[in-house]
Scaffold this active site. Sequence first.
Site, PDB file in Angstrom:
ATOM      1  CB  THR A 138     -18.837 -23.949  -2.791  1.00  0.00           C
ATOM      2  OG1 THR A 138     -18.609 -22.752  -2.044  1.00  0.00           O
ATOM      3  CG2 THR A 138     -17.564 -24.764  -2.794  1.00  0.00           C
ATOM      4  N   GLY A 177     -25.229 -25.899   2.560  1.00  0.00           N
ATOM      5  CA  GLY A 177     -25.928 -26.440   3.720  1.00  0.00           C
ATOM      6  C   GLY A 177     -27.391 -26.680   3.402  1.00  0.00           C
ATOM      7  CD  GLU A 420     -20.224 -16.528   3.463  1.00  0.00           C
ATOM      8  OE1 GLU A 420     -21.004 -17.485   3.577  1.00  0.00           O
ATOM      9  OE2 GLU A 420     -20.087 -15.872   2.412  1.00  0.00           O
TER      10      GLU A 420
HETATM   11  C1  LIG Z   1     -23.430 -20.411   7.483  1.00  0.00           C
HETATM   12  C2  LIG Z   1     -22.526 -20.175   6.297  1.00  0.00           C
HETATM   13  C3  LIG Z   1     -22.283 -21.374   5.477  1.00  0.00           C
HETATM   14  C4  LIG Z   1     -21.257 -21.103   4.424  1.00  0.00           C
HETATM   15  C5  LIG Z   1     -21.576 -20.530   3.236  1.00  0.00           C
HETATM   16  C6  LIG Z   1     -20.535 -20.336   2.227  1.00  0.00           C
HETATM   17  O1  LIG Z   1     -19.382 -20.669   2.405  1.00  0.00           O
HETATM   18  S1  LIG Z   1     -21.095 -19.549   0.798  1.00  0.00           S
HETATM   19  C7  LIG Z   1     -19.671 -19.532  -0.238  1.00  0.00           C
HETATM   20  C8  LIG Z   1     -18.640 -18.543   0.249  1.00  0.00           C
HETATM   21  N1  LIG Z   1     -17.623 -18.405  -0.743  1.00  0.00           N
HETATM   22  C9  LIG Z   1     -16.753 -17.394  -0.732  1.00  0.00           C
HETATM   23  O2  LIG Z   1     -16.717 -16.585   0.138  1.00  0.00           O
HETATM   24  C10 LIG Z   1     -15.846 -17.356  -1.926  1.00  0.00           C
HETATM   25  C11 LIG Z   1     -14.572 -16.612  -1.587  1.00  0.00           C
HETATM   26  N2  LIG Z   1     -14.009 -16.038  -2.806  1.00  0.00           N
HETATM   27  C12 LIG Z   1     -14.280 -14.747  -3.147  1.00  0.00           C
HETATM   28  O3  LIG Z   1     -14.927 -14.001  -2.463  1.00  0.00           O
HETATM   29  C13 LIG Z   1     -13.690 -14.259  -4.447  1.00  0.00           C
HETATM   30  O4  LIG Z   1     -13.393 -15.287  -5.328  1.00  0.00           O
HETATM   31  C14 LIG Z   1     -12.390 -13.496  -4.192  1.00  0.00           C
HETATM   32  C15 LIG Z   1     -12.727 -12.267  -3.384  1.00  0.00           C
HETATM   33  C16 LIG Z   1     -11.435 -14.369  -3.427  1.00  0.00           C
HETATM   34  C17 LIG Z   1     -11.751 -13.114  -5.478  1.00  0.00           C
HETATM   35  O5  LIG Z   1     -12.721 -12.385  -6.210  1.00  0.00           O
HETATM   36  P1  LIG Z   1     -12.453 -12.198  -7.762  1.00  0.00           P
HETATM   37  O6  LIG Z   1     -12.214 -13.522  -8.378  1.00  0.00           O
HETATM   38  O7  LIG Z   1     -13.532 -11.370  -8.332  1.00  0.00           O
HETATM   39  O8  LIG Z   1     -11.070 -11.465  -7.847  1.00  0.00           O
HETATM   40  P2  LIG Z   1     -10.569 -10.098  -7.377  1.00  0.00           P
HETATM   41  O9  LIG Z   1      -9.740 -10.323  -6.156  1.00  0.00           O
HETATM   42  O10 LIG Z   1      -9.938  -9.527  -8.589  1.00  0.00           O
HETATM   43  O11 LIG Z   1     -11.796  -9.114  -6.969  1.00  0.00           O
HETATM   44  C18 LIG Z   1     -12.329  -8.255  -7.961  1.00  0.00           C
HETATM   45  C19 LIG Z   1     -12.797  -7.018  -7.272  1.00  0.00           C
HETATM   46  O12 LIG Z   1     -13.965  -7.344  -6.508  1.00  0.00           O
HETATM   47  C20 LIG Z   1     -13.770  -6.931  -5.169  1.00  0.00           C
HETATM   48  N3  LIG Z   1     -14.488  -7.873  -4.325  1.00  0.00           N
HETATM   49  C21 LIG Z   1     -14.250  -9.193  -4.215  1.00  0.00           C
HETATM   50  N4  LIG Z   1     -15.114  -9.725  -3.337  1.00  0.00           N
HETATM   51  C22 LIG Z   1     -15.909  -8.719  -2.889  1.00  0.00           C
HETATM   52  C23 LIG Z   1     -17.000  -8.647  -1.960  1.00  0.00           C
HETATM   53  N5  LIG Z   1     -17.440  -9.739  -1.293  1.00  0.00           N
HETATM   54  N6  LIG Z   1     -17.585  -7.470  -1.754  1.00  0.00           N
HETATM   55  C24 LIG Z   1     -17.140  -6.379  -2.400  1.00  0.00           C
HETATM   56  N7  LIG Z   1     -16.108  -6.365  -3.277  1.00  0.00           N
HETATM   57  C25 LIG Z   1     -15.513  -7.534  -3.523  1.00  0.00           C
HETATM   58  C26 LIG Z   1     -12.277  -6.966  -4.954  1.00  0.00           C
HETATM   59  O13 LIG Z   1     -11.913  -6.117  -3.887  1.00  0.00           O
HETATM   60  C27 LIG Z   1     -11.784  -6.446  -6.284  1.00  0.00           C
HETATM   61  O14 LIG Z   1     -11.975  -5.049  -6.266  1.00  0.00           O
HETATM   62  P3  LIG Z   1     -10.890  -4.117  -7.041  1.00  0.00           P
HETATM   63  O15 LIG Z   1      -9.600  -4.269  -6.323  1.00  0.00           O
HETATM   64  O16 LIG Z   1     -10.827  -4.662  -8.446  1.00  0.00           O
HETATM   65  O17 LIG Z   1     -11.476  -2.739  -6.939  1.00  0.00           O
HETATM   66  C1  LIG Z   2     -18.869 -26.425   6.953  1.00  0.00           C
HETATM   67  C2  LIG Z   2     -18.901 -25.776   5.589  1.00  0.00           C
HETATM   68  C3  LIG Z   2     -20.095 -25.239   5.117  1.00  0.00           C
HETATM   69  C4  LIG Z   2     -20.159 -24.668   3.856  1.00  0.00           C
HETATM   70  N1  LIG Z   2     -21.357 -24.187   3.388  1.00  0.00           N
HETATM   71  C5  LIG Z   2     -21.420 -23.680   2.137  1.00  0.00           C
HETATM   72  C6  LIG Z   2     -22.664 -23.221   1.611  1.00  0.00           C
HETATM   73  O1  LIG Z   2     -23.691 -23.279   2.275  1.00  0.00           O
HETATM   74  N2  LIG Z   2     -22.703 -22.733   0.344  1.00  0.00           N
HETATM   75  C7  LIG Z   2     -21.569 -22.660  -0.451  1.00  0.00           C
HETATM   76  O2  LIG Z   2     -21.654 -22.202  -1.584  1.00  0.00           O
HETATM   77  N3  LIG Z   2     -20.349 -23.071   0.048  1.00  0.00           N
HETATM   78  C8  LIG Z   2     -20.264 -23.579   1.299  1.00  0.00           C
HETATM   79  N4  LIG Z   2     -19.060 -24.010   1.796  1.00  0.00           N
HETATM   80  C9  LIG Z   2     -17.890 -23.998   0.917  1.00  0.00           C
HETATM   81  C10 LIG Z   2     -16.913 -22.910   1.323  1.00  0.00           C
HETATM   82  O3  LIG Z   2     -17.410 -21.657   0.978  1.00  0.00           O
HETATM   83  C11 LIG Z   2     -15.579 -23.214   0.614  1.00  0.00           C
HETATM   84  O4  LIG Z   2     -15.061 -24.406   1.172  1.00  0.00           O
HETATM   85  C12 LIG Z   2     -14.593 -22.068   0.820  1.00  0.00           C
HETATM   86  O5  LIG Z   2     -15.024 -20.951   0.052  1.00  0.00           O
HETATM   87  C13 LIG Z   2     -13.164 -22.455   0.416  1.00  0.00           C
HETATM   88  O6  LIG Z   2     -13.129 -22.902  -0.932  1.00  0.00           O
HETATM   89  P1  LIG Z   2     -12.518 -24.355  -1.246  1.00  0.00           P
HETATM   90  O7  LIG Z   2     -13.117 -25.314  -0.330  1.00  0.00           O
HETATM   91  O8  LIG Z   2     -12.636 -24.567  -2.698  1.00  0.00           O
HETATM   92  O9  LIG Z   2     -10.992 -24.237  -0.854  1.00  0.00           O
HETATM   93  P2  LIG Z   2      -9.743 -23.685  -1.837  1.00  0.00           P
HETATM   94  O10 LIG Z   2     -10.146 -22.381  -2.340  1.00  0.00           O
HETATM   95  O11 LIG Z   2      -9.525 -24.816  -2.801  1.00  0.00           O
HETATM   96  O12 LIG Z   2      -8.657 -23.585  -0.739  1.00  0.00           O
HETATM   97  C14 LIG Z   2      -7.681 -24.603  -0.554  1.00  0.00           C
HETATM   98  C15 LIG Z   2      -6.358 -23.908  -0.255  1.00  0.00           C
HETATM   99  O13 LIG Z   2      -6.009 -23.125  -1.405  1.00  0.00           O
HETATM  100  C16 LIG Z   2      -5.642 -21.819  -0.983  1.00  0.00           C
HETATM  101  N5  LIG Z   2      -5.995 -20.821  -1.995  1.00  0.00           N
HETATM  102  C17 LIG Z   2      -7.073 -20.803  -2.799  1.00  0.00           C
HETATM  103  N6  LIG Z   2      -7.093 -19.712  -3.566  1.00  0.00           N
HETATM  104  C18 LIG Z   2      -5.973 -19.001  -3.231  1.00  0.00           C
HETATM  105  C19 LIG Z   2      -5.416 -17.761  -3.662  1.00  0.00           C
HETATM  106  N7  LIG Z   2      -6.008 -16.992  -4.605  1.00  0.00           N
HETATM  107  N8  LIG Z   2      -4.283 -17.340  -3.076  1.00  0.00           N
HETATM  108  C20 LIG Z   2      -3.679 -18.081  -2.111  1.00  0.00           C
HETATM  109  N9  LIG Z   2      -4.147 -19.272  -1.668  1.00  0.00           N
HETATM  110  C21 LIG Z   2      -5.284 -19.712  -2.230  1.00  0.00           C
HETATM  111  C22 LIG Z   2      -6.474 -21.568   0.270  1.00  0.00           C
HETATM  112  O14 LIG Z   2      -5.848 -20.564   1.084  1.00  0.00           O
HETATM  113  C23 LIG Z   2      -6.444 -22.941   0.926  1.00  0.00           C
HETATM  114  O15 LIG Z   2      -5.287 -23.057   1.735  1.00  0.00           O
HETATM  115  C24 LIG Z   2     -18.982 -24.600   3.060  1.00  0.00           C
HETATM  116  C25 LIG Z   2     -17.766 -25.122   3.538  1.00  0.00           C
HETATM  117  C26 LIG Z   2     -17.719 -25.697   4.806  1.00  0.00           C
HETATM  118  C27 LIG Z   2     -16.420 -26.246   5.317  1.00  0.00           C
END
Ligand SMILES: CCC/C=C/C(=O)SCCNC(=O)CCNC(=O)[C@H](O)C(C)(C)COP(=O)([O-])OP(=O)([O-])OC[C@H]1O[C@@H](n2cnc3c(N)ncnc32)[C@H](O)[C@@H]1OP(=O)([O-])[O-]
Ligand SMILES: Cc1cc2nc3c(=O)[nH]c(=O)nc-3n(C[C@H](O)[C@H](O)[C@H](O)COP(=O)(O)OP(=O)(O)OC[C@H]3O[C@@H](n4cnc5c(N)ncnc54)[C@H](O)[C@@H]3O)c2cc1C
Length: 652
Positions: A138, A177, A420
Site C-alpha cells: 500500500t 506493519g 487485506e
Molecule cells: C495483518 C495484516 C495487515 C494488513 C496487510 C495488508 O493490508 S497488505 C495490502 C492488502 N491490499 C489489498 O488487499 C489490495 C486490494 N486490492 C486488490 O486486491 C486488487 O486491486 C483488486 C482485486 C481490487 C483489483 O485487482 P485488479 O486491479 O487486478 O483488477 P481486476 O478486478 O481486473 O482483477 C484482475 C483479475 O485478477 C483476479 N484477481 C484479483 N485479485 C486476485 C487474488 N487475490 N487472487 C486471485 N485472483 C485475483 C480477478 O478476479 C480478475 O480475474 P478475471 O476476472 O480477469 O479472470
Molecule cells: C490497521 C491497518 C494495517 C495495514 N497494514 C498494511 C500492511 O501491512 N501492508 C500493506 O501493504 N497495507 C496495509 N494496510 C493498508 C490496507 O491494505 C489498505 O488500507 C486497504 O487495502 C484499503 O486501501 P485504501 O486505504 O487505499 O482505501 P481506498 O481503496 O482508498 O478505499 C477508500 C474508499 O474507496 C472505495 N473504493 C476504492 N476502490 C473502489 C472500487 N474499485 N469500487 C468501489 N469502491 C472503491 C472503498 O470501498 C472505500 O470506501 C493496512 C491498513 C490498516 C488500516
Amino acid sequence: MSAKVVVSKRRNVNRQAIFLITLWPFPEDFFLSDPELKSKVPLEYLSHKEKYEEAVRKACLLFRKVIQLQNEGKGGMDNFREVLGGQLGSAILPDGNPITLHYVMFIPTLMGQGTIEQQAEWIQKAWNCDIIGTYAQTELGHGTFIRGLETVAKYDPKTEEFVLHSPTLTAYKWWPGGLGHSANYAVVVAQLYTQGKCHGIHPFVVQLRDEETHEPLPGIKIGEIGCKLGMNSTNNGYLGFDNVRIPRNYMLMKNSQVLPDGTYVKSPSSKLTYGTMIFVRVVLVQDAATYLKKASIIATRYSAIRHQSQIKPDQPEPQILDYVTQQYKLFPNIASCFAFQYAATWLWDTYNNITEELETGQLDNLPELHATACVLKAVSTADAAQGVEMLRLACGGHGYMTASNLPSTYGLVTAMCTYEGENTVLLLQTARFLVKMWQNKTNVYKLPTMKYLATALNRATPFEKSVEWVIAALQKTAAGKIDLANRHLNERVAKGQSYEDAWNNTSIELVSAAEVHGRTIIVEQFYNTVQGYKSRVSKELGTVLEQLLQLYAVNAALRCTGDFLRFTEVLGKDITVLQTWLEELLSQIRPNAVGLVDSFDMRDEILSSALGCYDGNVYERLFNEAQKSPLNAEPVNKSYNLYLKPFIKAQL
Ligand SMILES: CCC/C=C/C(=O)SCCNC(=O)CCNC(=O)[C@H](O)C(C)(C)COP(=O)([O-])OP(=O)([O-])OC[C@H]1O[C@@H](n2cnc3c(N)ncnc32)[C@H](O)[C@@H]1OP(=O)([O-])[O-]
Ligand SMILES: Cc1cc2nc3c(=O)[nH]c(=O)nc-3n(C[C@H](O)[C@H](O)[C@H](O)COP(=O)(O)OP(=O)(O)OC[C@H]3O[C@@H](n4cnc5c(N)ncnc54)[C@H](O)[C@@H]3O)c2cc1C
C-alpha cells in the site's frame, strides 16, 4: 449475584466438547505465566513511544519463547498461529504486534513468490529472525488499486540491478506493519520496468536498514505514520525510495522472471502475484471468529452478573441477561462465533487443497477460491466488527471502559474491514466472478460454492420453519439478485453505457448480491458441520448445536426480509413466524448462554477484561483497575494550583 452462584448456574455443558474442534495442547501457561510478558503499567497510561517500546520488548520475548518451544520439538507453525492470532496474541499485545507482518506476510510471500533458490537464501534467515521483514504494498496514494501503485523498479542490465524509486509523495509506501522502526527488510510491491517496458506490479526483497546499526540505508526515507483508532503499537510506517539499487535476484521470481540481459519472462498467470493476499484473507475469517468470541464471553458473563431495573414491580432487579432485548444483542453473536469458526475451518482446508493444486500449475480453482476468500473475509469481519460494537453497547457504561477490553477489541476487529482488501472492494471482486458465472453457467456445477446458481432461481421454495428452507431461500435470493443486477448491467450497456460505467452504476446491487451469496456459504457450512457432529455428540449437545444453527439461520433470514419478499415465495405472515421462531430460540438458549461462552475456553488473562472474568467479581475489578490510573497517585493534581484555582479565584 455472587460469582459462586453464577458459576453454579452454568449448565453442565462440557466446555470444550461443545466447540468440537480438536484444540492441540497449546501451552498457554508457558506464555501467560511469564511475568516478563505482563506490562508493569497498563498500556493505556503509557505514551505513544513507550507503548511501542513495550510492544517490541514483549514481541521479542514472545517469539523467543515460540522458537524455544520449536527447538524443543513442541509444535511449529501452530504455535506461531496461536501467538499471532486474536486470542493469545492480542492478550499479550492488545495494541498490536510490531513484528506480526514478518510472520503473517513477509515469510509467506517469500515462500509463495520466491524461487527455491531464493527461499533457500531468505527463509532460514527470516525464521531465525536474523532479518525482520514486512510487506510493503500500500502507498499513500493507493491501497485498493494495486495496478495503480507508483513505486517503480527499473532494471539496469549494465549492473544487473533494479533501481527502486518513489517518483511522487503519493508513491511512498504507507501503512505496512512494523515498517516504521522494527523491520530491516521488506517485500516491496513495485511496477517493474525492463527494456523500456512496464510489466506491472511485482514483489521485490529490499533491505531497509543496516543489519547491525538499524540505521536506514542510503536513499531510504522511513518512519511511522502516527496515531490510529487502535493498534497503536503495530508500528505502521511509511517508506520512500530515492534511487535505491538492489541485485537482480532480489526480485521474487517464482512466477515471472527478469533475465540478466533484462528479458522479461511472463508468469503463467498474473493472478499468482496476488497469492499472499488470499492467504491472509483466509486467516482473517478465523480472527473474526476469535475477536467475536472474546467480546461474546465478556458481554454474556457481564450480563449474568449485572442486575438492573425490574421486570415486575414486586421482584428484585433481574440479571440483564433476562431481558429479551439483551438476549437479542448477545445470542445471535454467540451463534455467529460458531458460524464463523466453522466457515474459517472449511475455508482453511479449501485454501490448502487449492494451494497444493497451484503448486502443480493447476489454476482452475483459483478464481473461485479468490471470490470465496473475498466474500467470507468481508462478511465475517463486517459482522464481527458490528457484533463487537453491539456487545460493547450491551454492557452499558462499563462497556465503554478500557478495562472492559471491548474498545480495544473493537479497534482490532474493525481494522480487518479495511486491511487485506477493503470490504466493499472485495465484495465487488466476488460479484465480478458471480456475474461471470451467471453469464456462462457451463461450468458453474463444478463450483462447490456456486453450483446452486444453476437451479436456484427457478426452484420453488415454499416457506417452512427449517434451516434447509433458509438455505434454499438465501440461495434463491442470491441468484435473483445476481440475475437482476446482470439484467440492469445489460440494460445500461444497451442504452449506450460502457460496461465499466454500467458496472459502476450497478455496483450497489452487485455488492448486495455478493453479500447474500456469502451468507449462503456460511449458513450452509454451519449446517454441514452440525449434521456431521450430531451423530458423534450427546443428545443434549446436539440439541444446543441445533439451536445455535437455527438461531444463526433465522437471524440471517430476518436480515434479508426485504429481499426474501422480492425474490422468494415468502409472505408477510411467514416473516412473523420467523420472528417468533427467533424469540423461541432466545428463550431456549438462555439457560446455556454462560456455558456456551465458557466453551470458547478463553482464560481471564486472554480476555483481559474486568467485565468478563470467570469469577464474576466485576465491581471489585473495575475499582481496582481505576486505582492504576496515575491521576489517583495523588489526591490533588498540580493543575489545581496552576490553573483551576486561579481560574476559580478570577471568577469570584
Ligand atoms: C495483518 C495484516 C495487515 C494488513 C496487510 C495488508 O493490508 S497488505 C495490502 C492488502 N491490499 C489489498 O488487499 C489490495 C486490494 N486490492 C486488490 O486486491 C486488487 O486491486 C483488486 C482485486 C481490487 C483489483 O485487482 P485488479 O486491479 O487486478 O483488477 P481486476 O478486478 O481486473 O482483477 C484482475 C483479475 O485478477 C483476479 N484477481 C484479483 N485479485 C486476485 C487474488 N487475490 N487472487 C486471485 N485472483 C485475483 C480477478 O478476479 C480478475 O480475474 P478475471 O476476472 O480477469 O479472470
Ligand atoms: C490497521 C491497518 C494495517 C495495514 N497494514 C498494511 C500492511 O501491512 N501492508 C500493506 O501493504 N497495507 C496495509 N494496510 C493498508 C490496507 O491494505 C489498505 O488500507 C486497504 O487495502 C484499503 O486501501 P485504501 O486505504 O487505499 O482505501 P481506498 O481503496 O482508498 O478505499 C477508500 C474508499 O474507496 C472505495 N473504493 C476504492 N476502490 C473502489 C472500487 N474499485 N469500487 C468501489 N469502491 C472503491 C472503498 O470501498 C472505500 O470506501 C493496512 C491498513 C490498516 C488500516
